[in-house]
Design a protein around this motif. Structure first.
Motif, PDB file in Angstrom:
ATOM      1  N   GLU A   1       0.833  -1.204   0.000  1.00 53.82           N
ATOM      2  CA  GLU A   1       0.000   0.000   0.000  1.00 53.82           C
ATOM      3  C   GLU A   1       0.867   1.254   0.000  1.00 53.82           C
ATOM      4  O   GLU A   1       0.553   2.255  -0.647  1.00 53.82           O
ATOM      5  N   MET A   2       1.960   1.193   0.762  1.00 52.59           N
ATOM      6  CA  MET A   2       2.856   2.345   0.839  1.00 52.59           C
ATOM      7  C   MET A   2       3.452   2.667  -0.534  1.00 52.59           C
ATOM      8  O   MET A   2       3.467   3.836  -0.960  1.00 52.59           O
TER       9      MET A   2
ATOM     10  N   ILE B   1       3.056   5.995  -2.830  1.00 54.78           N
ATOM     11  CA  ILE B   1       4.177   6.786  -3.348  1.00 54.78           C
ATOM     12  C   ILE B   1       3.988   7.046  -4.841  1.00 54.78           C
ATOM     13  O   ILE B   1       4.118   8.175  -5.320  1.00 54.78           O
ATOM     14  N   HIS B   2       3.655   6.001  -5.576  1.00 54.38           N
ATOM     15  CA  HIS B   2       3.468   6.125  -7.024  1.00 54.38           C
ATOM     16  C   HIS B   2       2.335   7.087  -7.362  1.00 54.38           C
ATOM     17  O   HIS B   2       2.488   8.006  -8.179  1.00 54.38           O
ATOM     18  N   ASP B   3       1.189   6.897  -6.728  1.00 47.01           N
ATOM     19  CA  ASP B   3       0.004   7.677  -7.088  1.00 47.01           C
ATOM     20  C   ASP B   3       0.118   9.140  -6.648  1.00 47.01           C
ATOM     21  O   ASP B   3      -0.297  10.052  -7.369  1.00 47.01           O
ATOM     22  N   VAL B   4       0.657   9.372  -5.456  1.00 43.73           N
ATOM     23  CA  VAL B   4       0.804  10.748  -4.971  1.00 43.73           C
ATOM     24  C   VAL B   4       1.814  11.493  -5.840  1.00 43.73           C
ATOM     25  O   VAL B   4       1.606  12.649  -6.214  1.00 43.73           O
ATOM     26  N   THR B   5       2.906  10.845  -6.174  1.00 42.93           N
ATOM     27  CA  THR B   5       3.914  11.465  -7.038  1.00 42.93           C
ATOM     28  C   THR B   5       3.317  11.832  -8.387  1.00 42.93           C
ATOM     29  O   THR B   5       3.510  12.944  -8.889  1.00 42.93           O
ATOM     30  N   LEU B   6       2.577  10.905  -8.963  1.00 42.21           N
ATOM     31  CA  LEU B   6       1.938  11.169 -10.255  1.00 42.21           C
ATOM     32  C   LEU B   6       0.976  12.347 -10.148  1.00 42.21           C
ATOM     33  O   LEU B   6       0.932  13.215 -11.031  1.00 42.21           O
TER      34      LEU B   6
ATOM     35  N   VAL C   1      10.752   6.765  -3.314  1.00 39.19           N
ATOM     36  CA  VAL C   1      10.633   6.214  -4.666  1.00 39.19           C
ATOM     37  C   VAL C   1       9.888   4.885  -4.593  1.00 39.19           C
ATOM     38  O   VAL C   1      10.204   4.016  -3.773  1.00 39.19           O
ATOM     39  N   ALA C   2       8.899   4.734  -5.439  1.00 36.41           N
ATOM     40  CA  ALA C   2       8.106   3.504  -5.449  1.00 36.41           C
ATOM     41  C   ALA C   2       8.886   2.365  -6.078  1.00 36.41           C
ATOM     42  O   ALA C   2       9.565   2.537  -7.094  1.00 36.41           O
ATOM     43  N   ASP C   3       8.790   1.201  -5.464  1.00 35.20           N
ATOM     44  CA  ASP C   3       9.408  -0.013  -5.985  1.00 35.20           C
ATOM     45  C   ASP C   3       8.389  -0.715  -6.884  1.00 35.20           C
ATOM     46  O   ASP C   3       7.352  -1.194  -6.401  1.00 35.20           O
ATOM     47  N   PRO C   4       8.649  -0.791  -8.189  1.00 25.94           N
ATOM     48  CA  PRO C   4       7.659  -1.413  -9.095  1.00 25.94           C
ATOM     49  C   PRO C   4       7.285  -2.827  -8.689  1.00 25.94           C
ATOM     50  O   PRO C   4       6.135  -3.251  -8.857  1.00 25.94           O
ATOM     51  N   ALA C   5       8.257  -3.556  -8.123  1.00 23.57           N
ATOM     52  CA  ALA C   5       7.970  -4.945  -7.741  1.00 23.57           C
ATOM     53  C   ALA C   5       6.932  -5.019  -6.639  1.00 23.57           C
ATOM     54  O   ALA C   5       6.146  -5.966  -6.571  1.00 23.57           O
ATOM     55  N   MET C   6       6.911  -3.985  -5.776  1.00 16.48           N
ATOM     56  CA  MET C   6       5.963  -3.984  -4.666  1.00 16.48           C
ATOM     57  C   MET C   6       4.556  -3.570  -5.107  1.00 16.48           C
ATOM     58  O   MET C   6       3.614  -3.643  -4.318  1.00 16.48           O
ATOM     59  N   MET C   7       4.438  -3.127  -6.330  1.00 19.44           N
ATOM     60  CA  MET C   7       3.118  -2.712  -6.811  1.00 19.44           C
ATOM     61  C   MET C   7       2.456  -3.787  -7.662  1.00 19.44           C
ATOM     62  O   MET C   7       1.335  -3.621  -8.136  1.00 19.44           O
TER      63      MET C   7
END
Length: 862
Positions: free
Chosen positions: A712-713, A717-722, A792-798
């Motif tokens: 979720e974290m 990170i990904h969505d807020v940054t975008l 920074v979002a980790d793509p693997a975690m998404m």
């Protein structure tokens, strides 16, 4: 703290930022630069919540860019010259300077508690002599380069205030402040040669990829490039020197429907004829009292005076047309003369019907598009097609041949060129920028008028030519209409910079648009002894992100684009700065309901929001009087529906105000400020603090569902940054709400929760910087969150390993299952049939069919 208390948190962290000079911008080769700028405010006295939204947007971007490793310039200043200050001086007996600087002090004291990450060391006001002295230096350089000139021009003249008015200051033909009937008067004025750059300013719009399309279209329309015919009507027995009347038209295909020629009251022919015609002279004088805006001309009654002159039609010399002086034609539009085609222009049709002139259609709607068309000859309105090609010619240049409007236009131009009647030309609507204003509170134009030498530029070493304040014991009298500088002999009288003989200063001051047309460049080196420092300009320019209202889409932005080019020509900006703003964002307004009652005289009485109690959708004053509620209205001091940020900060805190103005609507749209919305925002921020405090206090909690929380974290990170990078601040905040809920409900261990809570503080820090600093410190974050690297979002975690599938029985949802994404269909079917919801729906019966749509749904047919 046991609970979230912004009155303690916010001043504490503001003091830390100030002490550490966290937002001071210094050139550095170690980081990429980023320059973010909001259109600076006018010091009207108090900021309102609309200012908060505008500057918070810029602050979010600035803080985010600082966290992503950029060297950020985020300055603030004040657009401080102008009529409101002079009007206040007239009303109060004070001085515009005192009024302005007092207001600046007030507004700075209101803005600093909002926690904006601004480099306050760069602050200036355009009324500072240090600023406008450099503006005078720019003027002299532009004068030397041929970008400034002086000429006679017809202007809007307010006979009461005794000043030139911009078109926008003429309302229904009257001066916006005095209410006096505006006159057209010919005066010698100063102009910038912006029209010379029309083509360049227009073409360069195509390269502004990060500007709103609507703004570029508005600018393109204002510049107004058009291809048309320039030609002359030959006068029949006209006065000497007036054998032709030059006309420019974009629709020469309508020449076969011409019924008269109209000229401006200021046309050279009209001025010549009025010398021996008292009736015409009186008519012209009356016309000159009208406004010059397109709106004013459109609304005014169409009036004309038949000069008795006739002209020959260029396509048929036996065809004669009467010449009228008309009140709706301006000398500085085109050639000051038009031909009237009543059938295809409503203004011309009104005129023709008034003076009993012929009406003849050139074209009619194309076949199949006639609808309820009534020809103008038969009493219908003028037929103005949406596009030239949507018509059928019945009296066109080429007779009744089937041809499009564009082909007819080209044919008319070709004929005129072949026969020496005229020629095709490209023209622009954009006119040169008149900068002279007969007011005190503006930047003095740095020239001197000498009887021997003429107009003489002031010497650079004598700059700034400062406005007089109370020199020599001569106070400025603002109680008398007109320009106070004309009445100040100790300032006006001077020595000629060229010959040293007695001379007089130019008493006109510059249009305040000049002040705001280069301030962005001055921010790069606000204390330089020249308008810019080229090294600083090379480093900091261009403005990477500019933010401001759509109301400035045309003039301010167009003038700034011109000034950037002029500053390049005069050596004050590098060539890359010819377009000064790389990206532009135009934000919506903050609105608020208007509360009104009726006074004894029947006029509306407006009430402040804090004086109204809302109950069950209705509003009441303290004495029980019900008020009428007008929802979602633009904030206006005259309607008392402004929201004071100071009161909001005192009640809820600055972070609540910042969070709410960003959360409730996309930033390009309007947002309505409501007390309930502010309360909800405050409750949420209090909840975030409580969650963080609980995480901070928890120790050695065993590892639980850590992976789910960390997934979720990283999604957050990904969505807020975008969202931040695309100005989708409301979308970022919606994602932060979801992440907060996930953290609150998580069964993860203390380490995972601490990591998630610290990340939440970082993601919220651009929007709620004070609360985020407090949480960051509470959780043991290193240094300031303002300086912490952006997560920074980790793509693997998404990447999700499981999927939740809804289960429908006969089209109705009965249950759901969570299964591995790659589970075999047969296994999915078994799990679905084993759920309680499906068992109840089947009630012991066997299903007729089970359809598994991988990754989407399970359908059971009973």
């Amino acid at each position: 703290m046991s609970r979230y208390d912004p009155s303690v948190i916010e001043p504490k962290w503001q003091a830390v930022w100030e002490e550490n000079e966290t937002f001071r911008a210094v050139r550095s080769d170690d980081k990429p630069k980023y320059y973010v700028l909001e259109m600076f405010p006018y010091p009207s006295g108090r900021i309102h919540i609309g200012h908060v939204r505008n500057y918070t947007m810029g602050d979010v971007i600035a803080r985010y860019k600082q966290s992503t490793g950029h060297n950020v310039l985020h300055p603030m200043g004040f657009d401080a010259f102008g009529m409101p200050a002079e009007n206040a001086a007239m009303a109060s007996g004070g001085h515009p300077k005192d009024w302005t600087y007092s207001n600046i002090d007030t507004m700075v004291s209101q803005m600093k508690p909002l926690g904006f990450g601004l480099d306050w060391s760069r602050m200036f006001a355009t009324c500072d002599p240090e600023y406008y002295g450099q503006q005078q230096a720019l003027f002299l350089d532009m004068l030397k380069a041929g970008l400034v000139y002086r000429k006679n021009a017809v202007v809007n003249w307010d006979p009461v205030d005794m000043t030139v008015l911009a078109n926008e200051q003429v309302i229904d033909g009257k001066g916006w402040r005095s209410g006096a009937e505006v006159e057209r008067r010919e005066l010698t004025q100063w102009f910038f040669k912006i029209s010379d750059m029309s083509e360049e300013l227009l073409d360069a719009l195509d390269g502004l990829d990060d500007w709103p399309a609507k703004v570029k279209l508005m600018q393109a329309n204002w510049i107004g490039k058009s291809r048309g015919l320039q030609f002359g009507f030959s006068t029949i027995d006209g006065p000497e020197g007036h054998d032709r009347i030059e006309v420019y038209t974009t629709r020469p295909d309508t020449l076969m429907g011409a019924s008269f020629v109209g000229i401006s009251p200021d046309h050279p022919l009209a001025k010549h004829l009025e010398k021996d015609n008292a009736e015409l002279a009186a008519f012209n004088a009356e016309c000159r009292k009208g406004g010059t805006t397109e709106e004013a001309l459109e609304k005014a009654e169409k009036r004309g005076y038949d000069t008795g002159l006739r002209v020959r039609h260029p396509f048929d010399t036996a065809w004669e047309l009467p010449v009228y002086v008309a009140n709706f034609i301006l000398m500085d539009y085109g050639t000051g003369a038009i031909f009237g085609c009543p059938a295809h222009d409503q203004r011309d049709l009104d005129f023709a019907r008034k003076y009993d002139l012929p009406v003849k259609s050139t074209f009619v709607p194309a076949m199949g598009e006639e609808g309820t068309f009534i020809p103008p000859e038969d009493g219908g309105p003028a037929y103005v097609p949406p596009k030239p090609e949507t018509v059928r010619y019945i009296n066109g240049f080429a007779g009744e041949e089937a041809q499009t409007g564009n082909a007819a236009i080209d044919a008319a131009i070709d004929f005129c060129e072949t026969n020496g009647v005229g020629h095709g030309v490209t023209k622009f609507r954009l006119r040169d920028w008149g900068l002279s204003r007969q007011r005190y509170w503006g930047c003095p134009i740095p020239v001197v008028h000498c009887d021997a030498c003429g107009v003489v530029p002031e010497k650079q070493e004598n700059l700034p030519i400062a406005l007089p304040y109370d020199e020599d014991g001569t106070p400025i009298d603002f109680g008398v209409p007109g320009n106070p500088l004309d009445r100040h002999p100790s300032w006006r009288n001077c020595q000629c910079p060229s010959c040293g003989q007695p001379a007089k200063r130019e008493t006109d001051t510059m249009d305040t648009f000049v002040d705001s047309s280069w301030y962005f460049a001055r921010f790069t080196a606000p204390r330089a002894d020249t308008p810019t420092d080229m090294a600083d300009a090379e480093y900091w320019m261009n403005v990477d992100q500019y933010i401001g209202g759509i109301e400035h889409a045309i003039l301010h932005l167009l003038y700034s684009r011109f000034f950037a080019r002029a500053m390049h020509i005069t050596g004050h900006l590098p060539e890359k700065c010819k377009e000064p703003f790389n990206a532009l964002f135009t934000q919506g307004m903050v609105t608020h309901a208007i509360y009104q009652t009726k006074g004894a005289d029947g006029r509306p009485v407006y009430h402040y929001p804090e004086d109204v109690e809302l109950r069950e959708g209705k509003g009441f004053l303290k004495d029980g009087t019900e008020v009428a509620i007008i929802p979602s209205a633009k904030m206006s001091k005259s309607k008392n529906n402004v929201v004071d940020p100071v009161a909001i900060i005192q009640q809820y805190g600055a972070d609540t105000a910042r969070w709410f103005v960003l959360s409730d609507s996309p930033p390009e749209r309007d947002v309505e400020w409501t007390a309930s919305g502010a309360e909800a925002a405050a409750r949420h921020l209090g909840r975030v603090y409580r969650i963080a405090a609980e995480v901070a206090e928890a120790e050695n909690a065993p590892t639980g569902d850590d992976e789910a929380l960390l997934r979720e974290m990283h999604k957050a990170i990904h969505d807020v940054t975008l969202g931040v990078e695309s100005f989708g601040f409301n979308a970022s905040i919606a994602r932060l709400y979801a992440f907060t809920n996930a953290l609150s409900k998580s069964k993860a261990g203390s380490d995972a929760k601490r990591q998630a809570a610290k990340t939440l503080a970082q993601l919220m820090s651009p929007m709620t910087p004070h609360l985020s600093e407090e949480i960051w410190a509470l959780l043991g974050g290193e240094g300031l969150v303002a300086n912490a690297p952006w997560p920074v979002a980790d793509p693997a975690m998404m990447v999700e390993d499981t999927v939740t599938l809804p289960i429908q029985v006969n089209g109705k949802r009965r249950d759901e299952i969570t299964v591995p994404k790659d589970m075999d269909k047969a296994e999915v079917e078994k799990l679905a049939l084993a759920t309680d919801g499906v068992k109840r729906a089947l009630d012991g019966a066997a299903p007729k069919k089970v359809i598994v749509v991988p990754g989407r749904i399970v359908n059971v047919v009973a």
